[in-house]
Design an enzyme around this catalytic site. Structure first.
Site, PDB file in Angstrom:
ATOM      1  CB  ALA A  19      -0.940  -0.007   1.202  1.00  0.00           C
ATOM      2  N   GLY A  22       2.059   1.558  -3.485  1.00  0.00           N
ATOM      3  CA  GLY A  22       0.904   1.867  -4.332  1.00  0.00           C
ATOM      4  C   GLY A  22       0.434   3.298  -4.174  1.00  0.00           C
ATOM      5  CG  ASP A  23      -0.119   6.950  -0.893  1.00  0.00           C
ATOM      6  OD1 ASP A  23      -1.235   7.386  -1.229  1.00  0.00           O
ATOM      7  OD2 ASP A  23       0.730   7.645  -0.285  1.00  0.00           O
ATOM      8  N   GLY A  24       2.286   5.897  -3.560  1.00  0.00           N
ATOM      9  CA  GLY A  24       3.202   6.736  -4.335  1.00  0.00           C
ATOM     10  C   GLY A  24       2.981   6.614  -5.834  1.00  0.00           C
TER      11      GLY A  24
END
Length: 132
Positions: A19, A22-24
Protein backbone atom coordinates in the site's frame (compact mmCIF):
# COMPACT_ATOMS: atom_id res chain seq x y z
CA UNK A 1 6.12 5.94 -15.02
CA UNK A 2 9.36 5.36 -13.18
CA UNK A 3 10.81 1.89 -13.58
CA UNK A 4 11.99 -0.07 -10.57
CA UNK A 5 13.59 -3.50 -10.82
CA UNK A 6 12.17 -5.42 -7.87
CA UNK A 7 13.44 -9.01 -8.06
CA UNK A 8 11.44 -10.63 -5.24
CA UNK A 9 7.85 -11.88 -5.27
CA UNK A 10 5.68 -8.93 -4.21
CA UNK A 11 3.08 -11.33 -2.76
CA UNK A 12 5.57 -11.96 0.05
CA UNK A 13 5.63 -8.32 1.11
CA UNK A 14 3.43 -7.13 3.97
CA UNK A 15 0.22 -5.59 2.61
CA UNK A 16 0.98 -2.22 4.19
CA UNK A 17 4.29 -2.16 2.33
CA UNK A 18 2.43 -2.79 -0.92
CA UNK A 19 0.00 0.00 0.00
CA UNK A 20 2.89 2.37 0.76
CA UNK A 21 4.35 1.78 -2.70
CA UNK A 22 0.90 1.87 -4.33
CA UNK A 23 0.12 5.21 -2.72
CA UNK A 24 3.20 6.74 -4.34
CA UNK A 25 2.52 5.17 -7.73
CA UNK A 26 -1.10 6.33 -7.69
CA UNK A 27 -0.13 9.84 -6.61
CA UNK A 28 2.37 10.11 -9.47
CA UNK A 29 -0.18 8.76 -11.96
CA UNK A 30 -2.77 11.30 -10.80
CA UNK A 31 -0.32 14.20 -10.97
CA UNK A 32 0.86 13.26 -14.45
CA UNK A 33 -2.73 13.08 -15.71
CA UNK A 34 -3.70 16.35 -14.06
CA UNK A 35 -0.86 18.14 -15.81
CA UNK A 36 -2.69 17.33 -19.06
CA UNK A 37 -5.77 19.14 -17.71
CA UNK A 38 -4.18 22.22 -16.18
CA UNK A 39 -0.83 23.72 -15.33
CA UNK A 40 -2.20 25.77 -12.44
CA UNK A 41 -1.12 24.30 -9.12
CA UNK A 42 -4.29 25.28 -7.27
CA UNK A 43 -6.50 23.64 -9.91
CA UNK A 44 -4.35 20.50 -10.00
CA UNK A 45 -4.41 20.30 -6.21
CA UNK A 46 -8.22 20.51 -6.08
CA UNK A 47 -8.53 17.82 -8.74
CA UNK A 48 -5.95 15.62 -6.97
CA UNK A 49 -7.83 15.81 -3.67
CA UNK A 50 -10.92 14.54 -5.51
CA UNK A 51 -8.93 11.44 -6.53
CA UNK A 52 -6.45 10.76 -3.76
CA UNK A 53 -8.49 10.43 -0.60
CA UNK A 54 -9.69 7.44 1.36
CA UNK A 55 -13.39 7.87 0.52
CA UNK A 56 -12.82 8.02 -3.23
CA UNK A 57 -10.27 5.20 -3.22
CA UNK A 58 -12.57 2.94 -1.17
CA UNK A 59 -15.43 3.60 -3.61
CA UNK A 60 -13.19 3.01 -6.61
CA UNK A 61 -12.11 -0.37 -5.28
CA UNK A 62 -15.76 -1.34 -4.85
CA UNK A 63 -16.53 -0.24 -8.43
CA UNK A 64 -13.72 -2.27 -10.05
CA UNK A 65 -13.86 -5.26 -7.71
CA UNK A 66 -15.85 -7.43 -10.14
CA UNK A 67 -13.24 -6.85 -12.85
CA UNK A 68 -10.27 -8.00 -10.77
CA UNK A 69 -8.60 -11.36 -11.17
CA UNK A 70 -8.61 -13.79 -8.27
CA UNK A 71 -4.98 -12.89 -7.49
CA UNK A 72 -5.69 -9.15 -7.61
CA UNK A 73 -8.73 -9.55 -5.39
CA UNK A 74 -6.67 -11.50 -2.87
CA UNK A 75 -4.07 -8.71 -2.72
CA UNK A 76 -6.77 -6.04 -2.34
CA UNK A 77 -8.36 -8.03 0.49
CA UNK A 78 -4.99 -8.46 2.22
CA UNK A 79 -4.51 -4.69 2.02
CA UNK A 80 -8.03 -4.08 3.27
CA UNK A 81 -7.56 -6.43 6.22
CA UNK A 82 -4.15 -5.10 7.25
CA UNK A 83 -4.22 -3.32 10.55
CA UNK A 84 -2.18 -0.15 10.57
CA UNK A 85 -1.36 1.55 13.81
CA UNK A 86 -3.13 4.76 12.95
CA UNK A 87 -6.17 5.86 11.01
CA UNK A 88 -6.38 9.52 9.97
CA UNK A 89 -8.77 11.47 12.16
CA UNK A 90 -10.92 12.45 9.17
CA UNK A 91 -11.50 8.80 8.16
CA UNK A 92 -13.47 5.91 9.53
CA UNK A 93 -11.63 2.60 9.91
CA UNK A 94 -13.62 0.64 7.31
CA UNK A 95 -13.22 3.25 4.58
CA UNK A 96 -9.53 3.73 5.36
CA UNK A 97 -8.89 -0.01 5.14
CA UNK A 98 -10.73 -0.31 1.84
CA UNK A 99 -8.63 2.51 0.38
CA UNK A 100 -5.54 0.70 1.65
CA UNK A 101 -6.72 -2.33 -0.34
CA UNK A 102 -6.70 -0.30 -3.56
CA UNK A 103 -3.25 1.08 -2.79
CA UNK A 104 -1.93 -2.43 -2.05
CA UNK A 105 -3.27 -3.64 -5.39
CA UNK A 106 -1.57 -0.80 -7.25
CA UNK A 107 1.71 -1.40 -5.41
CA UNK A 108 1.54 -5.12 -6.14
CA UNK A 109 0.95 -4.67 -9.86
CA UNK A 110 3.72 -2.07 -10.06
CA UNK A 111 6.28 -4.26 -8.29
CA UNK A 112 5.21 -7.31 -10.28
CA UNK A 113 5.78 -5.28 -13.46
CA UNK A 114 2.29 -5.98 -14.76
CA UNK A 115 2.36 -2.62 -16.49
CA UNK A 116 -0.43 -3.28 -18.96
CA UNK A 117 -2.83 -4.40 -16.23
CA UNK A 118 -1.74 -1.57 -13.93
CA UNK A 119 -2.36 0.96 -16.69
CA UNK A 120 -5.77 -0.53 -17.39
CA UNK A 121 -6.80 -0.30 -13.72
CA UNK A 122 -5.42 3.23 -13.29
CA UNK A 123 -7.11 4.40 -16.49
CA UNK A 124 -10.37 2.73 -15.43
CA UNK A 125 -10.43 4.43 -12.03
CA UNK A 126 -9.50 7.77 -13.59
CA UNK A 127 -12.46 7.40 -15.94
CA UNK A 128 -14.73 6.57 -12.99
CA UNK A 129 -13.59 9.70 -11.13
CA UNK A 130 -14.11 11.87 -14.22
CA UNK A 131 -17.63 10.46 -14.64
CA UNK A 132 -18.63 11.50 -11.13
Amino acid sequence: MLEFDYQEDPRLLPPLTLAYIGDGVYELYVRQNLLRKSNKVHTMHKLAIKRVNNNTQANLLALIQDELTEDELMIAKRGRNAKSGQVPKNADVVTYRRSTGLEALIGYLYLKKENERLSWILDKIEQLVDDR
